[in-house]
Design a protein around this motif. Structure first.
Motif, PDB file in Angstrom:
ATOM      1  N   ASN A  93     -27.968 -33.822  35.236  1.00 19.87           N
ATOM      2  CA  ASN A  93     -26.896 -33.183  34.478  1.00 19.87           C
ATOM      3  C   ASN A  93     -27.477 -32.714  33.153  1.00 19.87           C
ATOM      4  O   ASN A  93     -28.137 -33.495  32.448  1.00 19.87           O
ATOM      5  N   PRO A  94     -27.268 -31.425  32.784  1.00 17.53           N
ATOM      6  CA  PRO A  94     -27.903 -30.925  31.551  1.00 17.53           C
ATOM      7  C   PRO A  94     -27.539 -31.731  30.312  1.00 17.53           C
ATOM      8  O   PRO A  94     -28.341 -31.838  29.377  1.00 17.53           O
ATOM      9  N   LEU A  95     -26.340 -32.329  30.289  1.00 14.87           N
ATOM     10  CA  LEU A  95     -25.933 -33.114  29.136  1.00 14.87           C
ATOM     11  C   LEU A  95     -26.703 -34.421  29.035  1.00 14.87           C
ATOM     12  O   LEU A  95     -26.731 -35.054  27.962  1.00 14.87           O
ATOM     13  N   ASP A  96     -27.365 -34.841  30.140  1.00 14.71           N
ATOM     14  CA  ASP A  96     -28.145 -36.074  30.137  1.00 14.71           C
ATOM     15  C   ASP A  96     -29.608 -35.842  29.776  1.00 14.71           C
ATOM     16  O   ASP A  96     -30.384 -36.801  29.688  1.00 14.71           O
ATOM     17  N   ILE A  97     -29.990 -34.572  29.605  1.00 11.09           N
ATOM     18  CA  ILE A  97     -31.383 -34.258  29.286  1.00 11.09           C
ATOM     19  C   ILE A  97     -31.556 -34.301  27.770  1.00 11.09           C
ATOM     20  O   ILE A  97     -30.922 -33.530  27.043  1.00 11.09           O
ATOM     21  N   PRO A  98     -32.406 -35.183  27.244  1.00 11.18           N
ATOM     22  CA  PRO A  98     -32.587 -35.283  25.783  1.00 11.18           C
ATOM     23  C   PRO A  98     -33.173 -34.002  25.194  1.00 11.18           C
ATOM     24  O   PRO A  98     -33.827 -33.221  25.886  1.00 11.18           O
ATOM     25  N   GLU A  99     -32.947 -33.809  23.903  1.00 13.07           N
ATOM     26  CA  GLU A  99     -33.451 -32.630  23.217  1.00 13.07           C
ATOM     27  C   GLU A  99     -34.954 -32.478  23.393  1.00 13.07           C
ATOM     28  O   GLU A  99     -35.460 -31.366  23.573  1.00 13.07           O
ATOM     29  N   ALA A 100     -35.685 -33.574  23.331  1.00 15.72           N
ATOM     30  CA  ALA A 100     -37.146 -33.507  23.417  1.00 15.72           C
ATOM     31  C   ALA A 100     -37.619 -33.009  24.774  1.00 15.72           C
ATOM     32  O   ALA A 100     -38.762 -32.545  24.903  1.00 15.72           O
ATOM     33  N   GLU A 101     -36.764 -33.083  25.794  1.00 12.62           N
ATOM     34  CA  GLU A 101     -37.139 -32.657  27.142  1.00 12.62           C
ATOM     35  C   GLU A 101     -36.541 -31.300  27.495  1.00 12.62           C
ATOM     36  O   GLU A 101     -36.537 -30.899  28.657  1.00 12.62           O
ATOM     37  N   ARG A 102     -36.040 -30.589  26.480  1.00 15.42           N
ATOM     38  CA  ARG A 102     -35.509 -29.246  26.677  1.00 15.42           C
ATOM     39  C   ARG A 102     -36.477 -28.219  26.084  1.00 15.42           C
ATOM     40  O   ARG A 102     -37.012 -28.426  24.997  1.00 15.42           O
ATOM     41  N   TYR A 103     -36.659 -27.125  26.792  1.00 14.89           N
ATOM     42  CA  TYR A 103     -37.561 -26.059  26.339  1.00 14.89           C
ATOM     43  C   TYR A 103     -36.709 -24.886  25.851  1.00 14.89           C
ATOM     44  O   TYR A 103     -36.215 -24.092  26.644  1.00 14.89           O
ATOM     45  N   TYR A 104     -36.523 -24.806  24.536  1.00  9.94           N
ATOM     46  CA  TYR A 104     -35.809 -23.683  23.935  1.00  9.94           C
ATOM     47  C   TYR A 104     -36.828 -22.566  23.705  1.00  9.94           C
ATOM     48  O   TYR A 104     -37.296 -22.339  22.579  1.00  9.94           O
ATOM     49  N   PHE A 105     -37.182 -21.861  24.782  1.00 11.24           N
ATOM     50  CA  PHE A 105     -38.368 -21.010  24.763  1.00 11.24           C
ATOM     51  C   PHE A 105     -38.219 -19.795  23.848  1.00 11.24           C
ATOM     52  O   PHE A 105     -39.190 -19.359  23.240  1.00 11.24           O
ATOM     53  N   LEU A 106     -37.019 -19.238  23.720  1.00 12.46           N
ATOM     54  CA  LEU A 106     -36.868 -18.102  22.810  1.00 12.46           C
ATOM     55  C   LEU A 106     -37.032 -18.546  21.358  1.00 12.46           C
ATOM     56  O   LEU A 106     -37.628 -17.840  20.538  1.00 12.46           O
ATOM     57  N   GLU A 107     -36.512 -19.698  21.043  1.00 13.60           N
ATOM     58  CA  GLU A 107     -36.633 -20.204  19.678  1.00 13.60           C
ATOM     59  C   GLU A 107     -38.079 -20.585  19.356  1.00 13.60           C
ATOM     60  O   GLU A 107     -38.549 -20.375  18.228  1.00 13.60           O
ATOM     61  N   GLU A 108     -38.784 -21.132  20.332  1.00 19.24           N
ATOM     62  CA  GLU A 108     -40.172 -21.534  20.096  1.00 19.24           C
ATOM     63  C   GLU A 108     -41.110 -20.332  20.044  1.00 19.24           C
ATOM     64  O   GLU A 108     -42.036 -20.287  19.226  1.00 19.24           O
ATOM     65  N   ASN A 109     -40.874 -19.333  20.905  1.00 15.90           N
ATOM     66  CA  ASN A 109     -41.779 -18.180  20.974  1.00 15.90           C
ATOM     67  C   ASN A 109     -41.462 -17.109  19.939  1.00 15.90           C
ATOM     68  O   ASN A 109     -42.328 -16.298  19.590  1.00 15.90           O
ATOM     69  N   HIS A 110     -40.204 -17.085  19.472  1.00 13.98           N
ATOM     70  CA  HIS A 110     -39.784 -16.064  18.504  1.00 13.98           C
ATOM     71  C   HIS A 110     -38.966 -16.739  17.406  1.00 13.98           C
ATOM     72  O   HIS A 110     -37.746 -16.545  17.325  1.00 13.98           O
ATOM     73  N   PRO A 111     -39.606 -17.524  16.554  1.00  9.78           N
ATOM     74  CA  PRO A 111     -38.853 -18.354  15.595  1.00  9.78           C
ATOM     75  C   PRO A 111     -38.004 -17.571  14.608  1.00  9.78           C
ATOM     76  O   PRO A 111     -36.983 -18.080  14.140  1.00  9.78           O
ATOM     77  N   LEU A 112     -38.374 -16.326  14.285  1.00  8.31           N
ATOM     78  CA  LEU A 112     -37.592 -15.563  13.313  1.00  8.31           C
ATOM     79  C   LEU A 112     -36.278 -15.081  13.913  1.00  8.31           C
ATOM     80  O   LEU A 112     -35.212 -15.207  13.308  1.00  8.31           O
ATOM     81  N   PHE A 113     -36.334 -14.522  15.129  1.00  6.54           N
ATOM     82  CA  PHE A 113     -35.135 -13.975  15.774  1.00  6.54           C
ATOM     83  C   PHE A 113     -34.500 -14.963  16.747  1.00  6.54           C
ATOM     84  O   PHE A 113     -33.315 -14.865  17.045  1.00  6.54           O
ATOM     85  N   GLY A 114     -35.293 -15.890  17.280  1.00 12.80           N
ATOM     86  CA  GLY A 114     -34.762 -16.917  18.161  1.00 12.80           C
ATOM     87  C   GLY A 114     -34.069 -16.352  19.383  1.00 12.80           C
ATOM     88  O   GLY A 114     -34.598 -15.488  20.083  1.00 12.80           O
ATOM     89  N   ASN A 115     -32.858 -16.823  19.629  1.00 11.45           N
ATOM     90  CA  ASN A 115     -32.103 -16.396  20.810  1.00 11.45           C
ATOM     91  C   ASN A 115     -31.579 -14.973  20.692  1.00 11.45           C
ATOM     92  O   ASN A 115     -30.995 -14.461  21.650  1.00 11.45           O
ATOM     93  N   LEU A 116     -31.791 -14.335  19.536  1.00 10.48           N
ATOM     94  CA  LEU A 116     -31.289 -12.980  19.326  1.00 10.48           C
ATOM     95  C   LEU A 116     -32.413 -11.961  19.226  1.00 10.48           C
ATOM     96  O   LEU A 116     -32.339 -10.993  18.468  1.00 10.48           O
ATOM     97  N   VAL A 117     -33.459 -12.155  20.018  1.00 10.83           N
ATOM     98  CA  VAL A 117     -34.433 -11.083  20.209  1.00 10.83           C
ATOM     99  C   VAL A 117     -33.755  -9.971  21.009  1.00 10.83           C
ATOM    100  O   VAL A 117     -32.716 -10.189  21.640  1.00 10.83           O
ATOM    101  N   PRO A 118     -34.288  -8.740  20.987  1.00 11.60           N
ATOM    102  CA  PRO A 118     -33.693  -7.669  21.793  1.00 11.60           C
ATOM    103  C   PRO A 118     -33.638  -8.033  23.275  1.00 11.60           C
ATOM    104  O   PRO A 118     -34.365  -8.903  23.758  1.00 11.60           O
TER     105      PRO A 118
END
Length: 646
Positions: A273-298
């Motif tokens: 269940n996604p709610l059972d996955i801790p933050e450390a085990e989640r890959y927020y790839f847009l935020e990590e790869n594009h820290p300035l724009f994050g989830n709001l890249v084009p």
């Protein structure tokens, strides 16, 4: 003698068509508004997230110039800059106009217009009406047009289909051939000009976020009559849609604009269940790869990243091609106020409550940056002369295009919430020039021989009679599904020349099989079968334009991603400077620029692979096939630079 009143035929009842009809009536022109379906069901009603304008109500330092830069950069410098600049400078006035018309824009607690962020910008620039902005804008414009309808200036023909232009012996458009979808009658209308505001063509892919009426048939009819079609290969794949077997339902960019976070489990195949996955085990790839724009890249950047994570890295949710779009950190009250409509759609079609669990999404075909080639005339100061008859005119005199049906404003990738703006803007901008065009005509449609109109009507009547007599073994709906599968498999996010060549072969095979189509219904009353077969004929030609354009464009630009030509550009290097350098050498001038060996090696590869750099693809119909040539893009105001969103 009474002063002659101009008459114009507007095809399409969405934002572009209604905006234009309203503006033409303000100039005391008569309008016949033709719509395939009831105007209030036009596809603009499906737009969710908002409309852009740099009003800077939040004191962030935003301006129309920054909006202009973001739009040109977001389109990877392939849009004509005077048009984009004019649109961005007109945007605040358009928002205030729609506000005065009664659009229920969201407000701040102080009562000011509220704005949120969308992709490709660092500013809160998107005005919105919950998550049903398109509907509110459409209804407001429809009310204005109804006022002119009551005054006798507008005649609405709903449930009528545009078949083609009436073109006289001099090559000038004098009217339109119309199909009554209830009675099957085919007739002609005369006018000083005809405008195709018929939306996008995404149904050529079979499954998309678009309505079934978004088939591009009107634009293809113009193309088959000699109009140019530009940048057909640039198809936007929206990064967030709800996967489905029947249709791909849009999950608006506004979900990310309100803080939605895209992630996947770091462990492949993790089915917890996604709610059972801790933050450390989640890959927020847009935020990590594009820290300035994050989830709001084009959108093109986000779609490629999601594709890479799911397909190449195998990290899709539960091993499937899906990622999480998570809004659960917001309160239910906040989400209902700002995103209520789209979250209801998600819950209705999936059974999951997005207020409580992350949504599962994947990219989907959404929009076409390409469309019918149209013209414009600058005012000499970097903006547009709104009184020029050239504005939005196709290569057929008297035939115009507006909204998603044209190509000029979004380059190789559209920024979210610029679509509603470009639709309303084109209608407002082009109307004065069309009125001037009508006044300047040496010969008006009333003076054209009736034989021209009757010949056009008979041609289309004969075509539909022939369609009804088709009695082969091929089911047109099956052919349409196969055509969409070909494009989805070979001409989507990642494009490779061998696959594009394969797609072209398969499309040619479908075109041959089309001759053996069976017309499933030959009745004369409310019969959609002949119309669909004609639309399928158009979609086959459109599929060729998209595929041939993609095959010939050997570069990576915006939504057109060819990994083979994704050259890793050296730091502090501008290809535009290199082009200037080559031109100086060509004319024996002092170059005045020195390049490092690595730069020169890069540019040798760049030259070999990028013959279409900063060019518009122009397709023209010749002997049944699209022939391709290229035109320069107007980059007179912003120097193209490497497009980075780090």
């Amino acid at each position: 003698m009474a002063k002659r009143r101009g008459k114009f035929i507007v095809i399409g009842g969405g934002l572009a068509g209604l905006s234009l009809a309203m503006k033409l009536c303000e100039h005391n022109a008569e309008v016949v508004l033709v719509s395939y379906q009831p105007v209030k069901r036009s596809h603009s009603v499906c737009a969710q997230g908002g409309i852009n304008a740099a009003i800077n109500s939040k004191g962030e330092g935003d301006s129309p110039d920054i909006h202009f830069y973001d739009t040109v950069k977001g389109g990877d410098f392939l849009a004509h800059q005077p048009l984009v600049r004019d649109m961005c400078f007109q945007a605040p006035a358009i928002i205030h106009l729609m506000d005065r018309m009664g659009v229920t824009f969201n407000r701040t607690p102080e009562g000011h217009l509220d704005f949120r962020r969308f992709g490709g910008t660092l500013y809160n620039r998107t005005a919105f009406s919950g998550s049903t902005t398109g509907q509110q804008l459409l209804y407001a414009l429809d009310e204005q047009v109804r006022r002119y309808e009551a005054d006798g200036l507008v005649t609405k023909l709903e449930s009528h289909e545009y078949l083609g232009a009436v073109i006289d012996e001099g090559g000038v458009c004098r009217g339109a051939v119309i199909h009554d979808l209830h009675t099957s009658e085919i007739f002609t209308l005369g006018g000083d000009g005809v405008v195709l505001a018929t939306g996008g063509p995404t149904q050529v892919y079979g499954r998309s976020t678009g309505s079934t009426v978004c088939n591009g048939a009107a634009a293809m009819s113009a193309y088959l009559q000699g109009a140019r079609y530009a940048n057909g290969e640039f198809i936007q794949i929206h990064p967030t849609a709800i996967p489905g077997q029947d249709k791909l339902r849009l999950m608006s960019e506004s979900a990310r604009g309100e803080g939605g976070r895209i992630w996947v489990p770091r462990k492949p195949g993790d089915d917890r269940n996604p709610l059972d996955i801790p933050e450390a085990e989640r890959y927020y790839f847009l935020e990590e790869n594009h820290p300035l724009f994050g989830n709001l890249v084009p959108r093109d950047v986000a779609s490629r990243e999601i594709y890479d994570v799911c397909i190449n890295q195998g990290l899709g949710v539960g091993g499937e091609p899906m990622v999480y779009l998570d809004l659960t950190h917001h309160t239910v009250e906040y989400l209902k106020e700002r995103l209520g409509g789209i979250l209801e759609i998600y819950e209705k079609f999936t059974g999951d409550d997005p207020h409580k669990v992350p949504m599962k999404i994947f990219p989907a075909v959404h929009y076409s940056m390409g469309g019918i080639w149209t013209d414009y005339e600058g005012d000499g100061h970097g903006l547009i002369d709104h009184r020029s008859p050239r504005n939005q005119m196709t290569s057929i005199p008297g035939l115009y295009a507006a909204g998603e049906a044209d190509y000029q404003f979004h380059g190789s990738n559209r920024l979210g919430a610029n679509s509603l703006l470009s639709c309303i803007y084109t209608g407002q901008m082009m109307a004065p020039g069309m009125v001037q065009y009508g006044k300047n005509l040496n010969l008006h449609y009333e003076d054209v021989s009736s034989r021209v109109f009757e010949s056009a009507r008979q041609e289309w009547q004969g075509r539909f009679d022939d369609i009804k007599r088709m009695n082969g073994r091929e089911n047109p709906h099956v052919l349409h599904r196969e055509l969409g599968d070909v494009l989805l498999s070979n001409v989507l996010i990642v494009r490779e020349n061998p696959k594009l060549e394969k797609a072209l072969t398969l499309i040619n095979d479908i075109q041959v099989r089309f001759r053996e189509v069976k017309c499933l219904d030959t009745t004369h009353w409310s019969n959609p079968a002949p119309s669909f077969i004609n639309q399928l004929h158009c979609m086959i030609h459109l599929a060729k334009i998209i595929t041939v354009g993609a095959l010939k464009r050997n570069e990576f630009r915006g939504a057109h991603y060819k990994p083979e030509f994704d050259l890793k550009q050296p730091d502090n290097f501008d290809p535009h400077e290199y082009v200037d350098y080559l031109e100086k050498l060509q004319y024996g001038e002092v170059a005045g620029t020195e390049f490092q060996p690595g730069h020169l090696e890069y540019m040798k590869r760049f030259e070999a692979n990028n013959k279409e750099w900063l060019k518009t693809t122009i397709a023209q119909h010749r002997d049944g096939e699209p022939t391709i040539h290229y035109e320069d893009v107007d980059t007179s105001q912003i120097t193209p630079r490497p497009r980075k969103y780090e």
